[in-house]
Every structure is written in C-alpha cells, then in structure tokens.
Design a protein around this motif. Structure first.
Motif, PDB file in Angstrom:
ATOM      1  N   TRP A  53      78.452  62.921  61.223  1.00 44.78           N
ATOM      2  CA  TRP A  53      79.548  63.198  62.158  1.00 44.78           C
ATOM      3  C   TRP A  53      80.057  64.625  62.023  1.00 44.78           C
ATOM      4  N   THR A 104      78.242  67.115  61.725  1.00 41.69           N
ATOM      5  CA  THR A 104      77.320  67.937  62.511  1.00 41.69           C
ATOM      6  C   THR A 104      77.379  67.617  63.995  1.00 41.69           C
ATOM      7  N   TRP A 105      77.498  66.333  64.329  1.00 43.55           N
ATOM      8  CA  TRP A 105      77.303  65.914  65.716  1.00 43.55           C
ATOM      9  C   TRP A 105      78.573  65.495  66.451  1.00 43.55           C
ATOM     10  N   SER A 106      79.702  65.424  65.784  1.00 46.73           N
ATOM     11  CA  SER A 106      80.920  64.963  66.467  1.00 46.73           C
ATOM     12  C   SER A 106      81.331  65.900  67.596  1.00 46.73           C
ATOM     13  N   PRO A 123      79.364  68.199  69.333  1.00 47.34           N
ATOM     14  CA  PRO A 123      78.457  68.090  70.481  1.00 47.34           C
ATOM     15  C   PRO A 123      78.631  66.794  71.272  1.00 47.34           C
ATOM     16  N   ILE A 124      78.885  65.674  70.576  1.00 46.44           N
ATOM     17  CA  ILE A 124      79.072  64.405  71.284  1.00 46.44           C
ATOM     18  C   ILE A 124      80.322  64.454  72.155  1.00 46.44           C
ATOM     19  N   MET A 125      81.437  64.955  71.598  1.00 47.35           N
ATOM     20  CA  MET A 125      82.673  65.049  72.386  1.00 47.35           C
ATOM     21  C   MET A 125      82.508  66.034  73.541  1.00 47.35           C
ATOM     22  N   GLY A 146      79.693  66.831  75.069  1.00 48.99           N
ATOM     23  CA  GLY A 146      78.850  66.191  76.080  1.00 48.99           C
ATOM     24  C   GLY A 146      79.613  65.146  76.873  1.00 48.99           C
ATOM     25  N   GLY A 147      80.468  64.371  76.192  1.00 46.38           N
ATOM     26  CA  GLY A 147      81.269  63.382  76.895  1.00 46.38           C
ATOM     27  C   GLY A 147      82.241  64.007  77.878  1.00 46.38           C
TER      28      GLY A 147
END
Length: 475
Positions: free
Chosen positions: A278, A280-282, A284-286, A288-289
C-alpha cells in the motif's frame, strides 16, 4: 546539492543570532514592554488579536471591501502595539521565520517598484493596501502559533464558508440572476445558473471555497469526536457541491490540484504505518479512481462535459478569447518594463493597461497572478514571489515531517494549508480573483498557518531530514 537547497530555502538560518545583533529589532521590539507589564488589557493581547482576525474572516464574504480595509487597519495597528510591547522570546518561540523574511523582501521590491513607477500616486495607494495584507500575515502567524486560537480561527472560517455555500446551493435550486456575462452567450450553458452566493461572482466564490473544501476534508481526520467528524463531512459535501456549481473552470482546476495534493500528502503522512504494497500503490490507486470518476462525470453529465471541453476551445470560447487578448497586451507591458514593473496594484494597472489594450478588450487585471506580479514588480518581483512560494512549501514539508514523527494530529491542518495554497495558485494561474480581499486574506492565512508551525532546526537536524528524505520507501 543538499547544502545548496538548504541555503536557497533558508532551511537552516540562524535567526536568533541575527535578531540578537539587529539594531532595528533591538530598539523597536519591546519598546513598550514596561507598559505591557502594567496593562491588564494587553496581557490578553493574543486573544484580542484572535477576535480581530475572527471579525475579518467572519465578515469578509458579506461586507464591502472598504469595511474589510478598516478591519485590516485595526489588525495592523494592534499587531504594531503587540510588537512594540513584546517580551523577549527563546529561539523555539521566535515569531520571525524564513517566510517572514521573504515576505519582507517582497514588500521591499514592491516599494522600489512604487518609487520607480510611471504612475507613482496610483502605485502608492495600492502599496498601502499590499502592506496591510502582509502585516495581516504577520498577525496571523503570531496568533496561530497558539493551538487553541489556531483551531478557533480555522473553525470560524469553516462555519462561515458553510453559510456561504448553503446560500449558493439555494441559488442553484431556486435560481439566481446573473450579475454579469459569465458564460459565452452562444454556449449551450448560457441559461445555466452559476451560483455566486454572497460574493457576487462565481469565479470569486470558487476561489473562496477552495481552502474551505480542503480544510473541511482534513478536519475529518483532525477533529476527534464523531459529531465533529460528521460536521466536517457535511462541510466537505456542501462546500464541494457549491464550488462545482459555480461552473468556474479555474475553480475546478484549483479544486483538482488541491484534492490531488491532499491525497499525496495524506499518503505521505500514513506511509510509515502502511505495508509495503500500500505504501507503493495507494497513491496510484486513488489517483486512478479519481480520474475514473472524473471521466465518467464528463461523459454522462452534459453541463460538466460542455464546460470542461470549453477549456480546450482556445479562441472559439469568448472567455478564452478575452483572456488571450488581455494576455497579449500584458506581455507587451512586461516587455517594456521587465525589470521592476509599473508598480503594485490594480490602480497602476488601470492607468497603464489602456495604452496597450486591444480594442474592445478592457480589463482590470492581467487574469493571471503570475503575469500580474510580473507586470507590477517585474521579473525581480516575480522571482521573489516564486522564492516565497518555494520557501513556504519547503518549510511546510520540513515541519510536516517533524509532526509525522510525533504523530501530532496538528499535521493535518498543515496538510490542508499546503493543498489550499497549491489549489489557489492553480486557480490564480488563469484568473486574478486572488487579489480580492475575500481570497487574498485567505491566502495569507494559509501562509501564516504554515509559518505558525515553524521551529528552528540546527544544522545536524536539517541534514538528517534531507538524508532521511532520500531513503527508499520500498522495503
């Protein structure tokens, strides 16, 4: 390289040593100290200052600029009284920060620009106005150092912005008469209501609400009780909805930048507690959302789609065309006086701009705060203004790291201040409502909020912060 950056951003600056040897500081600060010791009223000086600031931020959206000016004069007068009667302070409680020095430098450049202005009288009047705002910053930075008064001022602004937004939503549901031509008459949105609440202009309302949206968002995490969190969530929903319904494209850009900034800073704040995945990717995920939600909104909400596409319509949109013609004239003004400008303020601008304006494109400002600063104070003033922004954001990051290490929830307000500044700058890139009292006072409140967290670092601490910042975040 780190040493160069630290010196450029004034990260390690021996302010205590400088103030101890400064004749101006020695003979001005504390001049009335004996009177302070015997005065009952002045012993409550910070509380009285907070009351004056509360009046400014309570009344600003509802009253005339003249009355706001009177309140600013009162604030400046009381700041002067507090400074002259101040007590000696330790290094950790110093009221002077690197941000103060850059503000002072910017004021000095404005003074020189006024002295060399081709319209000195007009520039002098606006120099006085600029001085009021800069001293408002000084008073805010002093008062906001006290956590209880800091919380009070922020709460006052959030409640006032909620009232402003509720009235704006009422205009959306019941209709409101446009007070000016804010939309291209040939656009399909020419009949769409653009809310403006008590401020009389949707672009001005959008600029006013950007800090409100950000601060109400971080208040959800900063306020502890569930009732307060519910109130913060209500404020966030109402303020964001009202800002969107202004249909201010610059306001939307500012809101997007502010939200992205908040997301990035919140991930940074919680990163020390996150698992490696998370961490690393939290973000980018937010991200992208958020992009997905925006794309769906543009596709399925026609007014939003039309307004967003108009941003890229260049001169085919009347508002875009107007700004392009104003900017062409402004570039000519900068070309003729590139070093120190024409002098600060819209009065000087209104004296000089007609000599350069294109037919039928009269304007009261440059429609970009960066162009406006360049016109008023030249490239010297613009460089100083950019330096001020860099030092302010760098100071915020250093203090945020300190607060994160101690898990101090005050860091959420610092996150909000940084995101609000970036959002207001993004909005101001294509508009100049930033110079209006309702927004300019908020800008300096956000800068002061960051300055209020400043604590001097010794050279070892400063080097440690930068070395830690270079550590990899992935285990």
């Amino acid at each position: 390289m780190n040493l160069v950056w630290q010196r450029f951003t004034l990260s390690y600056l021996p302010l205590k040593e400088y103030l101890a040897t400064s004749y101006l500081h020695r003979f001005s600060v504390g001049l009335l100290r004996p009177w302070r010791q015997s005065s009952i009223l002045i012993q409550w000086g910070d509380a009285i200052a907070a009351a004056l600031l509360s009046l400014v931020y309570t009344l600003a959206p509802f009253v005339s600029s003249s009355l706001v000016g009177v309140l600013l004069v009162a604030c400046v007068g009381f700041w002067l009284l507090l400074t002259l009667s101040d007590e000696a302070r330790s290094a950790n409680n110093s009221l002077v920060t690197p941000i103060h020095l850059l503000v002072l430098l910017y004021w000095g450049v404005a003074v020189v620009a006024t002295a060399l202005s081709p319209v000195k009288k007009a520039a002098l009047n606006d120099l006085a106005t600029l001085t009021l705002y800069l001293l408002l910053f000084a008073l805010c930075a002093r008062v906001l150092r006290l956590p209880r008064l800091r919380s009070w001022i922020i709460t006052i602004y959030l409640h006032v912005s909620l009232i402003v937004s509720i009235y704006g939503l009422r205009q959306w549901f019941f209709g409101a008469t446009a007070l000016a031509t804010w939309v291209d008459p040939e656009s399909p949105l020419s009949k769409t209501t653009r809310v403006y609440s008590y401020l009389g202009n949707p672009n001005l309302l959008a600029g006013y609400l950007i800090p409100a949206v950000v601060l109400s968002l971080v208040a959800i995490f900063a306020w502890q009780s569930w009732i307060k969190k519910a109130l913060a969530l209500t404020m966030l929903t109402v303020n964001a909805a009202c800002l969107i319904l202004t249909f201010s494209r610059g306001g939307w850009i500012g809101l997007l930048v502010a939200i992205l900034s908040v997301m990035a800073l919140l991930v940074y704040w919680w990163s020390v507690q996150m698992p490696p995945f998370w961490r690393t990717w939290s973000l980018p995920i937010m991200l992208g959302g958020l992009i997905g939600v925006l794309v769906l909104a543009v596709i399925f909400v026609e007014p939003l789609r039309i307004r967003v596409f108009s941003i890229f319509a260049d001169r085919q949109d009347s508002s875009n065309n107007f700004r392009r013609n104003v900017w062409d004239a402004v570039f000519e003004m900068i070309r003729d006086r590139p070093i120190i400008g024409i002098g600060p303020g819209h009065n000087a601008f209104n004296k000089i701009y007609p000599l350069y304006q294109h037919p039928r494109y009269s304007a009261l400002s440059a429609y970009s705060i960066f162009l406006e600063v360049a016109v008023e104070t030249g490239f010297i003033g613009l460089a100083c203004f950019l330096w001020l922004i860099i030092v302010t954001i760098n100071t915020a990051f250093m203090q945020l790291r300190r607060l994160r290490e101690s898990r101090n929830i005050e860091g959420f307000w610092l996150i909000g201040a940084v995101a609000a500044l970036l959002g207001m700058l993004a909005h101001g890139t294509v508009d100049t409502v930033w110079f209006r009292p309702e927004i300019n006072s908020l800008w300096w409140l956000m800068v002061a909020l960051i300055a209020s967290y400043w604590m001097p670092l010794n050279q070892n601490q400063s080097s440690e912060l930068y070395s830690q910042n270079q550590e990899p975040t992935i285990n």
